[in-house]
Scaffold this motif. Sequence first.
Motif, short mmCIF file in Angstrom:
data_model
loop_
_atom_site.label_atom_id
_atom_site.label_comp_id
_atom_site.label_asym_id
_atom_site.label_seq_id
_atom_site.Cartn_x
_atom_site.Cartn_y
_atom_site.Cartn_z
N PHE A 1 0.75 -1.10 -0.03
CA PHE A 1 0.02 -0.08 -0.19
C PHE A 1 0.91 1.28 0.11
N ILE A 2 0.72 2.15 -1.00
CA ILE A 2 1.59 2.99 -1.11
C ILE A 2 1.22 4.16 -0.37
N LEU A 3 2.00 4.77 0.39
CA LEU A 3 1.65 5.99 1.54
C LEU A 3 2.24 7.21 0.74
N LYS A 4 3.23 7.12 0.14
CA LYS A 4 3.72 8.35 -0.47
C LYS A 4 4.69 7.88 -1.82
N LEU B 1 9.10 -4.03 -9.94
CA LEU B 1 8.33 -2.85 -9.31
C LEU B 1 9.44 -2.01 -8.76
N ILE B 2 9.38 -0.73 -9.30
CA ILE B 2 10.66 0.31 -9.25
C ILE B 2 10.04 1.61 -9.12
N CYS B 3 10.79 2.20 -8.19
CA CYS B 3 10.25 3.56 -7.87
C CYS B 3 10.79 4.78 -8.72
N LEU B 4 9.71 5.42 -9.20
CA LEU B 4 10.08 6.73 -10.02
C LEU B 4 10.22 7.98 -9.07
N GLU B 5 9.90 7.76 -7.79
CA GLU B 5 10.25 8.93 -6.91
C GLU B 5 10.43 8.14 -5.69
N ASP B 6 11.16 8.98 -4.76
CA ASP B 6 11.16 8.14 -3.27
C ASP B 6 9.77 7.72 -2.74
N THR B 7 9.79 6.79 -2.05
CA THR B 7 8.40 6.10 -1.99
C THR B 7 8.21 5.47 -0.30
N GLU B 8 7.34 5.49 0.17
CA GLU B 8 6.68 4.92 1.41
C GLU B 8 5.64 3.90 1.26
#
Lengths: 186, 186
Positions: free
Chosen positions: B49-52, B94-101
């Motif tokens: 679940f993506i918080l940010k 699954l790869i982050c395009l931005e910093d992710t929490e």
Amino acid sequence: MDKLRQHIERIVALTDEEFAFIARHFSSRKYKKHQYIIQEGDEVKYHYFILKGLTKLVYTDDTAKEHIVSFAMEDWWESDFLAFYTQTKATMALICLEDTEVLCLNLEDYKKLCDGLQKMERFILEKANFGFLGAQRRIISLLTSNAKERYEQLIKLYPNLVQRVPKAQLAAYLGVSRETLSRLNQ
Amino acid sequence: MDKLRQHIERIVALTDEEFAFIARHFSSRKYKKHQYIIQEGDEVKYHYFILKGLTKLVYTDDTAKEHIVSFAMEDWWESDFLAFYTQTKATMALICLEDTEVLCLNLEDYKKLCDGLQKMERFILEKANFGFLGAQRRIISLLTSNAKERYEQLIKLYPNLVQRVPKAQLAAYLGVSRETLSRLNQ
DNA sequence: TGATAATCATGAGGTAGGTCAACGCCGTAT
DNA sequence: ATACGGCGTTGACCTACCTCATGATTATCA
């Protein structure tokens, strides 16, 4: 009805009482080849469990070209699910490619089944998850593969479906013209 | 965690005890831009679940070309769901395009939540159904529309996403080359 | 601050697949 | 028997989009 029970019990075991409770929420209907189960613009009252037969779910674009969103046959669930679930008008048509027998579940009963029997909610969740995964596989196929590869993937995944469906219909599912599909085997 | 509660309560109301029970099943993690949350071939332990932040789910074909199966951002759930759900190896990254929490939910806890709290199963079913509908919409878009139309549909559906994602990535999602996407506005 | 990598745009040429049209082969209904 | 509609094939031509290559602009970071 026995087919429905077997189908559900592939995922959750049921007592006779539980199945009786479930069965009470379904009605049955028969349709002939070429008949419309859902027409674009209709209210969509039911989610359908297919006992026998074969259907196509068709989206017609603004140039009147038909695109097949999905096929459904024995033991599959089908509807214009968006219209069913959100109680809006159908944007797609559901049409029989063969004489077809279905069990019908309306939205109220869909919810009652989920509320009244947790096993049924589990079953429906399992179906929903695999429905999502099937759609995701199709997206990947469309993104990554050319006409021939997509056709081969379809044959591999649903060999019996390919037997039963005219090639022009397969083309409308694969997103190619019937002429292109016809030229693939050369 | 408050974000998660709000997110769930958009669909089912919760008591404090119920949410405490739910929250107990999640762990949290942070990732930097460019980091891999899942790599192809990994075991996929979690549904996220993506918080940010912002992620892409990437399928790499046999010519090493990258296709974006989906983007996910705040309040979205993401994973290689097939691998997660069937406990098989990841076929996508699954790869982050931005910093992710993210909040992480493993399969055992996913099942425990469904079993232990019917509201949670209801919530998950609702998410699964809308996930399916989103995928179906994408299929229809791919079947019926050309590059420009698909791009316009994407802008309309997720205007803020389009702001945050480089065009080359949007191209990989839409199924066109970056050059073609670049030429559309002419 | 300067080097390096992303990002985006644009030109030239190639190709997969679309469209339009014609034709053959059934099966079935008259 | 004949006519007709569904189904599949094939040819000729066209176009949307791809690939490869170049260059300009803008972030990013040592």
